[in-house]
Enzyme design. Structure first.
Site, mmCIF file in Angstrom:
data_model
loop_
_atom_site.group_PDB
_atom_site.id
_atom_site.type_symbol
_atom_site.label_atom_id
_atom_site.label_comp_id
_atom_site.label_asym_id
_atom_site.label_seq_id
_atom_site.Cartn_x
_atom_site.Cartn_y
_atom_site.Cartn_z
ATOM 1 N N THR A 139 0.532 -1.406 -0.200
ATOM 2 C CA THR A 139 -0.242 -0.037 -0.198
ATOM 3 C C THR A 139 0.769 1.422 -0.086
ATOM 4 O OG1 THR A 139 -0.875 1.214 1.328
ATOM 5 C CG2 THR A 139 -0.435 -0.644 2.589
ATOM 6 N N ASP A 140 0.547 2.621 -0.542
ATOM 7 C CA ASP A 140 1.212 3.511 -0.388
ATOM 8 C C ASP A 140 1.007 4.253 1.280
ATOM 9 O OD1 ASP A 140 -1.464 4.002 0.251
ATOM 10 O OD2 ASP A 140 -1.809 6.326 -0.855
ATOM 11 N N GLU A 141 0.384 3.771 2.019
ATOM 12 C CA GLU A 141 0.351 4.372 3.477
ATOM 13 C C GLU A 141 1.943 3.510 3.890
ATOM 14 O OE1 GLU A 141 -3.508 3.172 4.993
ATOM 15 O OE2 GLU A 141 -4.607 3.027 4.430
ATOM 16 N N TYR A 164 -1.542 -0.443 11.115
ATOM 17 C CA TYR A 164 -1.558 -0.835 10.280
ATOM 18 C C TYR A 164 -0.303 -0.788 8.802
ATOM 19 C CZ TYR A 164 -2.731 -1.397 5.242
ATOM 20 O OH TYR A 164 -3.492 -2.081 3.794
ATOM 21 N N LYS A 168 2.387 -2.873 7.378
ATOM 22 C CA LYS A 168 1.996 -3.274 5.988
ATOM 23 C C LYS A 168 3.934 -3.156 5.286
ATOM 24 C CE LYS A 168 -0.461 -4.782 2.965
ATOM 25 N NZ LYS A 168 -0.502 -5.773 2.753
HETATM 26 P P1 NAD Z 1 -9.830 -6.886 3.094
HETATM 27 O O1 NAD Z 1 -9.910 -6.989 4.445
HETATM 28 O O2 NAD Z 1 -11.326 -6.320 2.520
HETATM 29 O O3 NAD Z 1 -9.574 -8.784 2.925
HETATM 30 C C1 NAD Z 1 -8.419 -9.253 3.030
HETATM 31 C C2 NAD Z 1 -8.843 -10.783 3.640
HETATM 32 O O4 NAD Z 1 -7.155 -10.925 3.801
HETATM 33 C C3 NAD Z 1 -9.573 -10.890 4.047
HETATM 34 O O5 NAD Z 1 -10.830 -12.407 3.012
HETATM 35 C C4 NAD Z 1 -9.513 -12.108 5.034
HETATM 36 O O6 NAD Z 1 -9.897 -13.183 5.399
HETATM 37 C C5 NAD Z 1 -7.801 -12.476 4.649
HETATM 38 N N1 NAD Z 1 -7.817 -12.729 5.878
HETATM 39 C C6 NAD Z 1 -7.092 -12.012 6.364
HETATM 40 N N2 NAD Z 1 -5.946 -12.406 7.608
HETATM 41 C C7 NAD Z 1 -5.651 -13.596 7.270
HETATM 42 C C8 NAD Z 1 -5.177 -15.339 7.400
HETATM 43 N N3 NAD Z 1 -4.357 -14.590 8.536
HETATM 44 N N4 NAD Z 1 -5.026 -15.930 6.662
HETATM 45 C C9 NAD Z 1 -5.575 -15.192 5.287
HETATM 46 N N5 NAD Z 1 -6.731 -15.115 4.939
HETATM 47 C C10 NAD Z 1 -6.678 -13.943 5.827
HETATM 48 O O7 NAD Z 1 -8.425 -6.517 2.442
HETATM 49 P P2 NAD Z 1 -8.240 -5.823 1.212
HETATM 50 O O8 NAD Z 1 -8.899 -4.074 1.042
HETATM 51 O O9 NAD Z 1 -9.406 -5.941 0.000
HETATM 52 O O10 NAD Z 1 -7.023 -5.616 0.613
HETATM 53 C C11 NAD Z 1 -5.992 -6.948 0.364
HETATM 54 C C12 NAD Z 1 -4.608 -6.256 0.491
HETATM 55 O O11 NAD Z 1 -4.636 -5.259 -0.642
HETATM 56 C C13 NAD Z 1 -4.498 -5.990 2.138
HETATM 57 O O12 NAD Z 1 -2.911 -6.525 1.844
HETATM 58 C C14 NAD Z 1 -3.377 -4.404 1.490
HETATM 59 O O13 NAD Z 1 -2.735 -4.257 2.818
HETATM 60 C C15 NAD Z 1 -3.905 -4.413 0.188
HETATM 61 N N6 NAD Z 1 -4.397 -3.165 0.153
HETATM 62 C C16 NAD Z 1 -5.244 -2.232 0.057
HETATM 63 C C17 NAD Z 1 -6.049 -1.024 -0.461
HETATM 64 C C18 NAD Z 1 -7.183 -0.843 -0.204
HETATM 65 O O14 NAD Z 1 -7.878 0.051 -0.951
HETATM 66 N N7 NAD Z 1 -8.231 -1.472 0.280
HETATM 67 C C19 NAD Z 1 -5.222 -0.587 -1.095
HETATM 68 C C20 NAD Z 1 -3.532 -0.838 -1.195
HETATM 69 C C21 NAD Z 1 -3.220 -2.187 -0.946
HETATM 70 P P1 TYD Z 2 -10.376 4.322 5.020
HETATM 71 O O1 TYD Z 2 -11.447 4.119 3.966
HETATM 72 O O2 TYD Z 2 -10.141 3.696 6.304
HETATM 73 O O3 TYD Z 2 -8.847 4.307 4.326
HETATM 74 P P2 TYD Z 2 -7.285 4.655 5.183
HETATM 75 O O4 TYD Z 2 -7.871 5.310 5.867
HETATM 76 O O5 TYD Z 2 -7.025 3.577 4.381
HETATM 77 O O6 TYD Z 2 -7.208 5.730 4.453
HETATM 78 O O7 TYD Z 2 -10.863 5.894 5.226
HETATM 79 C C1 TYD Z 2 -10.131 6.585 4.103
HETATM 80 C C2 TYD Z 2 -10.261 8.605 4.693
HETATM 81 O O8 TYD Z 2 -12.006 8.200 5.286
HETATM 82 C C3 TYD Z 2 -9.296 8.218 5.528
HETATM 83 O O9 TYD Z 2 -9.502 9.370 5.459
HETATM 84 C C4 TYD Z 2 -10.834 8.223 6.833
HETATM 85 C C5 TYD Z 2 -11.675 8.786 6.558
HETATM 86 N N1 TYD Z 2 -12.651 8.199 7.165
HETATM 87 C C6 TYD Z 2 -13.535 8.986 7.819
HETATM 88 O O10 TYD Z 2 -14.074 10.461 7.545
HETATM 89 N N2 TYD Z 2 -14.548 8.645 8.147
HETATM 90 C C7 TYD Z 2 -14.953 7.349 8.251
HETATM 91 O O11 TYD Z 2 -16.167 6.319 8.715
HETATM 92 C C8 TYD Z 2 -13.603 6.247 7.621
HETATM 93 C C9 TYD Z 2 -13.971 5.002 7.960
HETATM 94 C C10 TYD Z 2 -13.103 6.660 7.291
#
Ligand code: NAD
Ligand code: TYD
Length: 353
Positions: A139-141, A164, A168
């Protein structure tokens, strides 16, 4: 390719499996997911289990199980999505984030190394089976927060601010060390915030859509002027596939669509699309350590791998809102008792203030 997709029942993983079925159906997918609160097989209900798709419920920290999966399915590629992914939850339970995101990744790396090494007995050998690759979805985070100016590039320092993002970043560094020390063929991708179908309604966009539909308050952290760089999940999937096929070994690729918006802009767009009232907006206490701005320099992946995003934000967000309107049943099913308790614990004190 026999691709082990971990976390394939989560938001991005399930969309990646669907994307692969549409765009590269010749590859086998083995989906390993522990089915935590964030993993939902309903998100895969349109994908039949057959010779080209298998689901296995397992934890990525379970080395014996991983070994069995690699042996039984002759895994040639790993795309590691499995993680605890929600910043707010990481503030409540950092240890879970470290064990899953760091030690889980390391267990996968060790298993891949064992199965892919040409001579596993020789600890100094850097020879691997031809054509294998481990892709760590990051992630970019990991880069921390930006001020008003600037973009994250692949060489920006890692300065994570939440448990988090620290987990990562740690996993990224473990991956890097496995490339440098053991020569394990791998890539790391670092994507900006995703949105799209099947996202768990604890994240900003689905939470706001759901609450607007239910006419519930919209919790805005702090002043709502934090900036995220939003990318449609299908564009993330196509970028991952480009890196899987064409990424140069050991390289990191940032993924983003040059689409910066403040949280309030996003929330207002959702309110207006759904014909809801701005009076639903409730400013609540800010998230501790809240990153002010993320923004991605995507020039490496666009110039070296020829990837470009296909969605405009306007198209992506209106399709996404429509998807949640058309899939209320999915939403009801994922909103289990456990989620309701979490929501009450997380937000009720803010609304009482
Ligand atoms: P999510 O929380 O929706 O899904 C995570 C999945 O991992 C779930 O299905 C969960 O059951 C599974 N999981 C958790 N712990 C586990 C374990 N110990 N063993 C096996 N499975 C397990 O997350 P997401 O939003 O789909 O993100 C997926 C990946 O992409 C993550 O690694 C996250 O860091 C990365 N990512 C997410 C975003 C975003 O905006 N959502 C952006 C950049 C990177
Ligand atoms: P989120 O979807 O949790 O992603 P991330 O924190 O990984 O970027 O949140 C996106 C942005 O929205 C973040 O600045 C936090 C804000 N946010 C709210 O203001 N209210 C909320 O209830 C949630 C879940 C997020």
């Amino acid at each position: 390719m026999n691709i082990l997709v971990t976390g394939g029942a989560g938001f991005i993983g399930s969309n990646f499996i669907r994307w692969m079925k549409q765009h590269a159906p010749e590859h086998r997918i083995i989906n390993v997911d522990a089915l935590t609160y964030a993993g939902n097989l309903e998100s895969l209900r349109d994908i039949p289990q057959d010779a080209s798709y298998v689901f296995i419920r397992a934890d990525i920290r379970d080395r014996a199980k991983l070994d069995e999966v690699f042996s039984q399915h002759d895994i040639t590629h790993v795309v590691n999505f499995a993680a605890e992914s929600h910043v707010d939850r990481s503030i409540v339970d950092p240890e879970l984030f470290l064990t899953t995101n760091v030690l889980g990744t390391q267990a996968l790396l060790d298993t891949a190394k064992l199965h892919w090494k040409s001579n596993p007995e020789d600890k100094y050998s850097r020879e691997y089976r031809a054509g294998v690759k481990f892709l760590q979805v990051s992630t970019d985070e990991v880069y921390g927060a930006l001020g008003r100016e600037g973009l994250f590039s692949e060489t920006s320092p890692l300065m994570p601010n939440s448990p988090y993002s620290a987990a990562k970043a740690s996993a990224d560094l473990v991956c890097r060390s496995y490339f440098e020390t053991f020569g394990l063929p791998l890539n790391i991708t670092r994507c900006s915030n995703n949105y799209g179908p099947y996202q768990f309604p604890e994240k900003l966009i689905p939470l706001m859509i759901h609450n607007c539909m239910e006419e519930k308050p919209l919790p805005v952290y702090g002043d709502g002027m934090q900036i995220r760089d939003w990318l449609h999940v299908f564009d993330h999937c196509s970028a991952i596939f480009a890196v899987l096929i064409r990424g140069e070994m050991g390289e990191v690729y940032n993924i983003g669509g040059n689409n910066e918006r403040t949280n309030l802009e996003i929330i207002r767009q959702i309110i207006h699309s759904l014909g809801a009232s701005e009076e639903l907006i409730h400013f609540v206490k800010d998230r501790p350590g809240h990153d002010r701005r993320y923004a991605i320099d995507n020039s490496k992946i666009t110039t070296r791998l020829g990837w470009t995003p296909s969605y405009t934000f306007e198209q992506g967000i209106s399709e996404t809102i429509r998807w949640y309107q058309d899939n209320e049943e999915w939403m009801e099913h994922v909103l289990s008792g456990a989620y309701t308790e979490y929501y009450a614990r997380m937000y009720a004190p803010s609304f009482r203030e």
